[in-house]
Design a protein around this motif. Structure first.
Motif, short mmCIF file in Angstrom:
data_model
loop_
_atom_site.label_atom_id
_atom_site.label_comp_id
_atom_site.label_asym_id
_atom_site.label_seq_id
_atom_site.Cartn_x
_atom_site.Cartn_y
_atom_site.Cartn_z
N LEU A 13 -1.47 -62.04 -108.55
CA LEU A 13 -3.01 -62.32 -108.49
C LEU A 13 -3.89 -60.97 -108.57
O LEU A 13 -4.93 -60.99 -108.59
N LEU A 14 -3.40 -60.39 -108.11
CA LEU A 14 -3.84 -58.76 -107.18
C LEU A 14 -3.12 -57.46 -108.49
O LEU A 14 -3.89 -56.64 -107.85
N VAL A 15 -2.39 -58.20 -109.60
CA VAL A 15 -2.32 -57.15 -110.72
C VAL A 15 -3.70 -57.35 -111.64
O VAL A 15 -4.10 -58.14 -112.02
N PRO A 16 -3.60 -55.92 -111.95
CA PRO A 16 -4.61 -55.67 -113.02
C PRO A 16 -4.98 -56.40 -114.59
O PRO A 16 -3.59 -55.71 -114.54
N TRP A 17 -5.70 -55.94 -114.45
CA TRP A 17 -5.74 -57.13 -115.89
C TRP A 17 -5.46 -56.05 -116.79
O TRP A 17 -4.20 -56.98 -118.15
N TYR A 18 -4.73 -54.95 -116.47
CA TYR A 18 -4.75 -53.82 -118.04
C TYR A 18 -2.89 -54.29 -118.25
O TYR A 18 -2.39 -53.94 -118.87
N GLN A 19 -2.52 -54.76 -116.12
CA GLN A 19 -1.20 -54.68 -116.29
C GLN A 19 -0.82 -55.75 -116.71
O GLN A 19 0.35 -56.03 -116.80
N LYS A 20 -1.67 -57.01 -116.55
CA LYS A 20 -1.00 -58.68 -117.38
C LYS A 20 -0.46 -58.20 -118.84
O LYS A 20 -0.17 -59.11 -119.29
N LEU A 21 -1.45 -57.30 -119.25
CA LEU A 21 -2.02 -57.58 -120.54
C LEU A 21 -1.05 -56.37 -121.58
O LEU A 21 -0.81 -56.23 -122.37
N TYR A 22 0.07 -56.11 -120.47
CA TYR A 22 0.29 -54.54 -120.81
C TYR A 22 0.58 -53.17 -121.68
O TYR A 22 0.45 -53.20 -122.10
N LEU A 23 -0.91 -53.70 -121.13
CA LEU A 23 -1.38 -52.43 -122.02
C LEU A 23 -0.71 -50.89 -121.61
O LEU A 23 -0.71 -50.07 -122.09
N ASP A 24 -0.72 -50.51 -120.10
CA ASP A 24 -0.28 -49.56 -119.47
C ASP A 24 0.85 -49.25 -119.73
O ASP A 24 1.75 -48.16 -119.97
N LEU A 25 1.81 -50.23 -120.66
CA LEU A 25 3.27 -49.92 -120.83
C LEU A 25 2.77 -49.48 -122.82
O LEU A 25 3.82 -48.97 -123.27
N LEU A 26 1.71 -50.30 -123.22
CA LEU A 26 1.58 -49.92 -124.26
C LEU A 26 1.17 -48.59 -124.85
O LEU A 26 1.96 -47.98 -125.38
N ALA A 27 0.03 -47.85 -123.84
CA ALA A 27 0.09 -46.62 -123.02
C ALA A 27 1.29 -45.52 -123.49
O ALA A 27 1.70 -44.53 -124.50
N VAL A 28 2.48 -46.12 -122.40
CA VAL A 28 3.55 -45.35 -122.23
C VAL A 28 4.52 -44.77 -123.37
O VAL A 28 4.83 -44.03 -124.43
N ILE A 29 4.70 -46.35 -124.17
CA ILE A 29 4.77 -45.95 -125.55
C ILE A 29 4.41 -45.76 -126.83
O ILE A 29 5.16 -44.47 -127.16
#
Length: 378
Positions: A332-348
């Motif tokens: 519930l505390l995970v930021p929305w961009y992490q829920k959508l894996y946007l941070d992982l997509l950015a790294v990739i």
């Protein structure tokens, strides 16, 4: 009680008896059965219960205050024919994920706008210590005698309260009757209207006490749509299932039953009768399904307290701890961009860019060296 009903707040009021609000607005009878059980457990423990339900006429413990929201049934149009046609003809049903979100949202909005619910919301004297929200026998028939006399066992066939057997194509209904008539077992079929031409071993009921049927030792197979409540009840009573899923979570529940070893999955198709016959023959000739169901039932029942007492314990715990924040999922505390894996997509994306950039530099360097070599040779 102030503010929207769906913003649930637990008020700390540590008393021997709590004021509880139970909200089960879905207009499906199978859902109401679960709500009634929770309400009865709360009321029998001495709590003051207000019950918002689409089935206000069901029998509950004395003293329960009921608020009728049965008007929500108008929101859920009967789509049984669409679901059955989709399965039988192997055509995708044009229902988007947003539809499954939209319908419950409309239902809860209709519930909140109900006059009695509004009166409850706006009354400053109304407050509750705990709020429980659902997260998404009319026929005289001697069932006990039928079950007692089913010496070769009884197969209970029910597609639940939402999928109606009467909407099955006539050809399919007749093939099922013919197949059931060839079995040595007794077949009890929950069917929403009279069905002429039933064989002697096939009995039709428009509504059936599922608990009582599954609890009887002569009930050997539950032929079910695979709803969550139905599959849970089969584990409770230790019965193997033949699952014929039609929509929603029923497919997942059917796969889980197969994986756990107490079920066989049969597709809804025009070959349903032959497929069910094969599944019945496999299940009655191979004891592994029944033994596994009994094993899972033993595991299910081997608990320190009964479910109703456990329910009361956790209600008491939630009230005393002001909402049990320590039990909430860290997700519930995970930021929305992490829920959508946007941070992982950015790294990739960065890695891909770096690889492409590196390859271009290597190619460019190779071309330059090649050019220098040609000049020297000239």
């Amino acid at each position: 009680m102030r503010g929207p009903l769906l913003i649930l707040t637990t008020l700390v009021a540590v008393n021997e008896a709590y004021r509880a609000l139970v909200l089960f607005p879905y207009p499906f009878r199978s859902h109401a059965i679960l709500g009634d059980s929770i309400v009865n457990s709360l009321a029998k423990a001495g709590n003051q219960v207000t019950y918002i339900t689409a089935f206000p006429n069901t029998k509950t413990a004395p003293g329960v205050r009921k608020i009728d929201v049965s008007s929500s049934a108008d929101i859920f149009k009967d789509k049984t024919r669409d679901y059955l046609d989709s399965c039988l003809n192997k055509t995708p049903l044009d229902i988007s994920f947003s539809t499954f979100v939209k319908l419950p949202s409309e239902m809860f909005l209709d519930t909140i706008q109900n006059k009695e619910v509004q009166r409850l919301i706006n009354d400053p004297n109304e407050h509750f210590d705990i709020v429980i929200v659902e997260w998404l026998l009319n026929e005289q028939y001697d069932l006990k005698k039928l079950l007692d006399n089913s010496k070769d066992g009884l197969i209970f066939f029910s597609l639940g309260s939402n999928i109606k057997s009467k909407y099955l194509p006539d050809q399919l209904k007749q093939s099922l009757l013919k197949m059931f008539g060839g079995l040595k077992q007794t077949v009890l079929w929950k069917f929403e209207e009279d069905l002429p031409g039933t064989p002697p071993n096939v009995h039709i009921v428009q509504w059936a006490p599922q608990h009582s049927i599954l609890a009887h030792p002569n009930c050997i197979i539950f032929l079910t749509h695979g709803g969550l409540l139905s599959t849970t009840e089969t584990i409770h009573f230790g019965k193997p299932i033949i699952a014929v899923p039609v929509f929603a979570d029923q497919f997942t529940n059917a796969r889980r039953a197969v994986q756990k070893g107490f079920g066989i999955h049969v597709d809804m198709s025009y070959n349903l009768a032959d497929d069910i016959k094969a599944a019945v023959q496999e299940m009655t000739s191979n004891p592994k399904y029944s033994l596994r169901a009994k094993e899972l039932s033993l595991i299910y029942h081997d608990r320190p307290v009964t479910p109703d007492k456990e329910l009361m314990h956790w209600i008491d715990h939630v009230v005393k701890t002001g909402g049990a924040a320590h039990l909430k999922s860290p997700a519930l505390l995970v930021p929305w961009y992490q829920k959508l894996y946007l941070d992982l997509l950015a790294v990739i994306a960065i890695l891909i860019y770096a690889i492409i950039y590196g390859i271009k530099r290597v190619i460019s360097h190779f071309k330059k060296n090649k050019s220098k070599t040609k000049r020297k040779t000239q």
